[in-house]
Write a protein that holds these residues in place. Structure first.
Motif, PDB file in Angstrom:
ATOM      1  N   UNK A  10      11.425   3.205   7.860  1.00 20.71           N
ATOM      2  CA  UNK A  10      10.474   3.319   6.749  1.00 20.71           C
ATOM      3  C   UNK A  10       9.213   2.510   7.020  1.00 20.71           C
ATOM      4  N   UNK A  11       9.388   1.276   7.521  1.00 16.75           N
ATOM      5  CA  UNK A  11       8.239   0.420   7.805  1.00 16.75           C
ATOM      6  C   UNK A  11       7.419   0.995   8.956  1.00 16.75           C
ATOM      7  N   UNK A  33      10.686  -4.802  10.872  1.00 21.54           N
ATOM      8  CA  UNK A  33       9.803  -3.656  11.113  1.00 21.54           C
ATOM      9  C   UNK A  33      10.290  -2.785  12.263  1.00 21.54           C
ATOM     10  N   UNK A  34      10.580  -3.399  13.398  1.00 18.33           N
ATOM     11  CA  UNK A  34      10.974  -2.618  14.571  1.00 18.33           C
ATOM     12  C   UNK A  34      12.289  -1.887  14.361  1.00 18.33           C
ATOM     13  N   UNK A  44       2.614   3.865  11.019  1.00 18.54           N
ATOM     14  CA  UNK A  44       2.017   5.015  11.716  1.00 18.54           C
ATOM     15  C   UNK A  44       1.092   5.791  10.781  1.00 18.54           C
ATOM     16  N   UNK A  45       1.517   5.929   9.514  1.00 17.74           N
ATOM     17  CA  UNK A  45       0.699   6.641   8.537  1.00 17.74           C
ATOM     18  C   UNK A  45      -0.627   5.909   8.307  1.00 17.74           C
ATOM     19  N   UNK A  77       0.797  -1.230   0.000  1.00 20.21           N
ATOM     20  CA  UNK A  77       0.000   0.000   0.000  1.00 20.21           C
ATOM     21  C   UNK A  77       0.829   1.280   0.000  1.00 20.21           C
ATOM     22  N   UNK A  78       2.007   1.246   0.604  1.00 18.97           N
ATOM     23  CA  UNK A  78       2.805   2.463   0.725  1.00 18.97           C
ATOM     24  C   UNK A  78       3.770   2.594  -0.454  1.00 18.97           C
ATOM     25  N   UNK A  79       3.637   3.679  -1.201  1.00 18.86           N
ATOM     26  CA  UNK A  79       4.463   3.881  -2.399  1.00 18.86           C
ATOM     27  C   UNK A  79       5.950   4.004  -2.064  1.00 18.86           C
ATOM     28  N   UNK A  80       6.256   4.508  -0.866  1.00 16.49           N
ATOM     29  CA  UNK A  80       7.658   4.648  -0.465  1.00 16.49           C
ATOM     30  C   UNK A  80       8.348   3.292  -0.276  1.00 16.49           C
ATOM     31  N   UNK A  81       7.561   2.234  -0.125  1.00 16.54           N
ATOM     32  CA  UNK A  81       8.123   0.889   0.072  1.00 16.54           C
ATOM     33  C   UNK A  81       8.129   0.064  -1.210  1.00 16.54           C
TER      34      UNK A  81
END
Length: 315
Positions: free
Chosen positions: A300-301, A295-296, A306-307, A55-59
């Motif tokens: 970026x993750x 993730x932790x 959070x977003x 879902x996140x374009x940055x990833x």
């Protein structure tokens, strides 16, 4: 798949008995609950990671594409063993038919083999990103990433089919009690009444090859990465490169260490109890740890999470 079913029918069609984890425990119900909770955590953790990356374009980068593939493997990986073990404990049945045993073995070996090569592909990706940053978008384009991922799945399936086909066509004329909680090759081999020494040598050589190729790629990649990091003038750049690579190295050490014990150490080092404990670690605990590691320790993750939570729950 049909060939595997036909091969396992050669064993005579009798059911195997999975002795499992719970028989030797004083508190089987507690262990059952713990494994169920861990199973749910593994599924949810990996599913959330895949969702975030999608879902996140940055990833939408090669690194996170490979991480999503790893999460997918882990979800299927734990689903091959844990549900059957938990269901058997709940309903009080510990039998598994020869075709089911063969299919479980095939899926398990396919996923293990695929993960071996995927971890090597991830190391190669980090090498290209850090050592060739300007050419990285071209050298690691989407087509290359899809080719590498497909190759990992294909090589894993070859490994699964080869070992399953040979193992399940061996004659089993004695006890059919598998001292394990799933149909792992070494545990099933112990039941054969034929001489399996040559086959065990074949397994050993194949495992050496399957470990040697990825380990060579990983070692070479990280040696070149360390040399590149050493030449960096930016302290922030060095810190970011180390943080990115340390997560992957942690997963590599956990996964490969357990594989070396299971398939490469002499039989004198093995007992059914030790084998089950090691298998619990890399079939049940590792799928939980991998999404936590990625993730932790990854800004970026965590930022993407959070977003997503902000968009969902904050008016």
């Amino acid at each position: 798949m049909a060939n595997i079913t036909g091969m396992v029918n050669h064993t005579g069609g009798s059911d195997f008995i999975l002795m499992g984890l719970f028989r030797q425990s004083k508190h089987p119900a507690l262990i059952c609950v713990v494994i169920f909770v861990v199973f749910l955590m593994a599924l949810s953790g990996n599913a959330v990671l895949i969702l975030l990356i999608h879902c996140d374009a940055h990833l939408h980068t090669p690194m996170y594409f490979f991480i999503s593939q790893l999460s997918l493997m882990d979800m299927v990986y734990i689903s091959v063993t844990a549900p059957k073990m938990l269901l058997d404990q709940v309903v009080g049945v510990n039998k598994i038919s020869a075709p089911e045993c063969g299919m479980q073995m095939f899926l398990y070996l396919t996923l293990v083999g695929s993960e071996f090569f995927l971890l090597a592909a991830m190391a190669y990706d980090r090498y290209m990103a850090i050592c060739h940053p300007l050419r990285y978008p071209v050298l690691m384009n989407r087509r290359v990433c899809l080719f590498l991922a497909s190759g990992c799945w294909f090589l894993g399936s070859v490994d699964g089919f080869t070992f399953t086909a040979v193992t399940m066509t061996l004659p089993f004329c004695g006890s059919r009690e598998i001292h394990h909680f799933f149909c792992e090759v070494p545990a099933v081999l112990n039941l054969s009444c034929s001489d399996t020494s040559l086959y065990e040598i074949f397994i050993y050589l194949c495992c050496v090859l399957m470990l040697l190729i990825p380990v060579t790629v990983i070692s070479s990649s990280y040696l070149l990465i360390l040399l590149t990091i050493h030449r960096m003038n930016s302290a922030e750049g060095r810190k970011k490169a180390f943080a990115t690579c340390s997560s992957h190295l942690t997963v590599v050490i956990l996964f490969y260490g357990a594989a070396v014990y299971t398939y490469m150490l002499p039989s004198s080092y093995h007992t059914p109890e030790k084998d089950m404990m090691v298998s619990v670690f890399y079939t049940i605990l590792t799928p939980v740890l991998n999404p936590l590691i990625y993730s932790l320790r990854n800004k970026d993750v965590m930022g993407a999470l959070k977003k997503m939570l902000t968009v969902r729950f904050v008016p």
